[in-house]
Design a protein around this motif. Structure first.
Motif, PDB file in Angstrom:
ATOM      1  N   VAL A 136       0.861  -1.189   0.000  1.00 46.27           N
ATOM      2  CA  VAL A 136       0.000   0.000   0.000  1.00 46.27           C
ATOM      3  C   VAL A 136       0.892   1.232   0.000  1.00 46.27           C
ATOM      4  O   VAL A 136       1.885   1.291   0.734  1.00 46.27           O
ATOM      5  CB  VAL A 136      -0.947   0.015   1.229  1.00 46.27           C
ATOM      6  N   ALA A 137       0.523   2.196  -0.835  1.00 45.56           N
ATOM      7  CA  ALA A 137       1.173   3.504  -0.797  1.00 45.56           C
ATOM      8  C   ALA A 137       0.433   4.330   0.237  1.00 45.56           C
ATOM      9  O   ALA A 137      -0.798   4.457   0.181  1.00 45.56           O
ATOM     10  CB  ALA A 137       1.109   4.173  -2.162  1.00 45.56           C
ATOM     11  N   CYS A 138       1.161   4.840   1.218  1.00 43.76           N
ATOM     12  CA  CYS A 138       0.582   5.667   2.281  1.00 43.76           C
ATOM     13  C   CYS A 138       0.998   7.114   2.040  1.00 43.76           C
ATOM     14  O   CYS A 138       2.190   7.405   2.003  1.00 43.76           O
ATOM     15  CB  CYS A 138       1.070   5.223   3.645  1.00 43.76           C
ATOM     16  N   ILE A 139       0.027   7.972   1.876  1.00 42.24           N
ATOM     17  CA  ILE A 139       0.302   9.391   1.665  1.00 42.24           C
ATOM     18  C   ILE A 139      -0.358  10.141   2.809  1.00 42.24           C
ATOM     19  O   ILE A 139      -1.565  10.010   3.034  1.00 42.24           O
ATOM     20  CB  ILE A 139      -0.244   9.864   0.301  1.00 42.24           C
ATOM     21  N   THR A 140       0.447  10.893   3.561  1.00 40.26           N
ATOM     22  CA  THR A 140      -0.086  11.595   4.727  1.00 40.26           C
ATOM     23  C   THR A 140       0.354  13.048   4.717  1.00 40.26           C
ATOM     24  O   THR A 140       1.390  13.396   4.156  1.00 40.26           O
ATOM     25  CB  THR A 140       0.363  10.944   6.050  1.00 40.26           C
ATOM     26  N   ASN A 141      -0.457  13.858   5.357  1.00 46.29           N
ATOM     27  CA  ASN A 141      -0.161  15.281   5.472  1.00 46.29           C
ATOM     28  C   ASN A 141      -0.672  15.764   6.820  1.00 46.29           C
ATOM     29  O   ASN A 141      -1.789  15.440   7.222  1.00 46.29           O
ATOM     30  CB  ASN A 141      -0.852  16.035   4.328  1.00 46.29           C
ATOM     31  N   ASN A 142       0.141  16.522   7.526  1.00 45.60           N
ATOM     32  CA  ASN A 142      -0.237  17.038   8.836  1.00 45.60           C
ATOM     33  C   ASN A 142      -1.294  18.125   8.656  1.00 45.60           C
ATOM     34  O   ASN A 142      -1.048  19.139   8.008  1.00 45.60           O
ATOM     35  CB  ASN A 142       0.997  17.605   9.551  1.00 45.60           C
ATOM     36  N   VAL A 143      -2.485  17.894   9.218  1.00 44.33           N
ATOM     37  CA  VAL A 143      -3.587  18.857   9.114  1.00 44.33           C
ATOM     38  C   VAL A 143      -3.980  19.381  10.488  1.00 44.33           C
ATOM     39  O   VAL A 143      -5.083  19.884  10.670  1.00 44.33           O
ATOM     40  CB  VAL A 143      -4.808  18.239   8.382  1.00 44.33           C
ATOM     41  N   THR A 144      -3.053  19.292  11.449  1.00 42.88           N
ATOM     42  CA  THR A 144      -3.343  19.729  12.814  1.00 42.88           C
ATOM     43  C   THR A 144      -3.748  21.191  12.852  1.00 42.88           C
ATOM     44  O   THR A 144      -4.729  21.554  13.523  1.00 42.88           O
ATOM     45  CB  THR A 144      -2.110  19.501  13.720  1.00 42.88           C
ATOM     46  N   GLU A 145      -3.033  22.040  12.123  1.00 39.96           N
ATOM     47  CA  GLU A 145      -3.330  23.471  12.120  1.00 39.96           C
ATOM     48  C   GLU A 145      -4.739  23.729  11.601  1.00 39.96           C
ATOM     49  O   GLU A 145      -5.492  24.523  12.164  1.00 39.96           O
ATOM     50  CB  GLU A 145      -2.296  24.195  11.253  1.00 39.96           C
ATOM     51  N   LYS A 146      -5.118  23.037  10.538  1.00 38.88           N
ATOM     52  CA  LYS A 146      -6.461  23.193   9.951  1.00 38.88           C
ATOM     53  C   LYS A 146      -7.532  22.716  10.925  1.00 38.88           C
ATOM     54  O   LYS A 146      -8.543  23.392  11.121  1.00 38.88           O
ATOM     55  CB  LYS A 146      -6.535  22.402   8.649  1.00 38.88           C
ATOM     56  N   ILE A 147      -7.318  21.558  11.556  1.00 40.83           N
ATOM     57  CA  ILE A 147      -8.290  21.013  12.514  1.00 40.83           C
ATOM     58  C   ILE A 147      -8.421  21.956  13.708  1.00 40.83           C
ATOM     59  O   ILE A 147      -9.531  22.242  14.167  1.00 40.83           O
ATOM     60  CB  ILE A 147      -7.871  19.604  12.986  1.00 40.83           C
ATOM     61  N   THR A 148      -7.289  22.453  14.202  1.00 39.70           N
ATOM     62  CA  THR A 148      -7.304  23.378  15.334  1.00 39.70           C
ATOM     63  C   THR A 148      -8.066  24.646  14.969  1.00 39.70           C
ATOM     64  O   THR A 148      -8.884  25.136  15.753  1.00 39.70           O
ATOM     65  CB  THR A 148      -5.864  23.721  15.765  1.00 39.70           C
ATOM     66  N   PHE A 149      -7.816  25.177  13.774  1.00 43.67           N
ATOM     67  CA  PHE A 149      -8.506  26.377  13.318  1.00 43.67           C
ATOM     68  C   PHE A 149     -10.012  26.135  13.233  1.00 43.67           C
ATOM     69  O   PHE A 149     -10.812  26.968  13.665  1.00 43.67           O
ATOM     70  CB  PHE A 149      -7.961  26.825  11.958  1.00 43.67           C
ATOM     71  N   GLU A 150     -10.410  24.978  12.678  1.00 41.85           N
ATOM     72  CA  GLU A 150     -11.835  24.656  12.556  1.00 41.85           C
ATOM     73  C   GLU A 150     -12.495  24.544  13.926  1.00 41.85           C
ATOM     74  O   GLU A 150     -13.617  25.011  14.114  1.00 41.85           O
ATOM     75  CB  GLU A 150     -12.020  23.363  11.765  1.00 41.85           C
TER      76      GLU A 150
END
Length: 198
Positions: A136-150
């Motif tokens: 499996v190709a795993c592609i990840t991106n840190n979205v902590t800032e976006k979640i915190t903002f929301e």
């Protein structure tokens, strides 16, 4: 005559080898270009097997945890990135192994007693010649800032909603055509309407 046939056969073999070498050079150049492209993105990209052992990684994934790509290969992704002995809860890559389909979602990686970090997680399965998912190709991106903002935005909206609804003075909100969007309880009490009538 046998000598000239042998020479022609050798000549053909040399041409095939030259063609094969030229193809190999193109493939090698393509692989180098692909590697540069995959290393230039901000997303972390891993290629993992069923035990979640890393078979390949791009440079940003290695940089995140101050390791080399070579140091990551052979480790389980969950151990390398979270220092855990268990697969991350909600791992989309693990799900992609089970379903055989691309899977995506947000997973939370806790850090001690803190909330931790949030990651957009995409697992893209690769099937082998027997039509079984082998990698499996795993592609990840840190979205902590976006979640915190929301979350902060929701909290602010909730706070302003409470302020609007509990204000002692009547407030109304209208759209650009003069239609009511909302009114508070003080406004309803002042003019004698119900929320449904407005």
């Amino acid at each position: 005559m046998a000598a000239s046939t042998t020479y022609k056969e050798l000549e053909l073999r040399v041409k095939k080898l030259e063609t094969g070498y030229a193809r190999f050079q193109v493939i090698a150049e393509d692989a180098e270009i692909r590697q540069k492209m995959l290393n230039s993105v901000t997303e972390l990209i891993l290629w993992v097997d069923k035990e979640m052992k890393i078979l390949w990684s791009n440079q940003p994934a290695a940089d995140l945890i101050d390791k080399t790509v070579e140091e990551l290969v052979g480790q389980t992704c969950f151990n390398a990135f979270t220092n855990s002995t268990e697969i991350c809860q909600g791992c989309m890559c693990q799900t992609a192994f089970s379903t055989g389909r691309p899977e995506q979602g947000i997973i939370q990686i806790p850090h001690g007693n803190e909330e931790g970090t949030f990651w957009f997680h995409l697992g893209i399965p690769h099937k082998d010649e027997n039509d079984l998912v082998s990698r499996v190709a795993c592609i990840t991106n840190n979205v902590t800032e976006k979640i915190t903002f929301e979350k902060e935005l929701q909290e602010n909206e909730s706070w302003f909603r409470k302020l609007f609804e509990s204000a002692p003075l009547g407030y109304q909100s209208l759209d650009e055509h003069g239609n009511f969007i909302g009114v508070n309880q003080a406004w309803l009490d002042t003019f004698g309407y119900s929320q449904e009538e407005v």
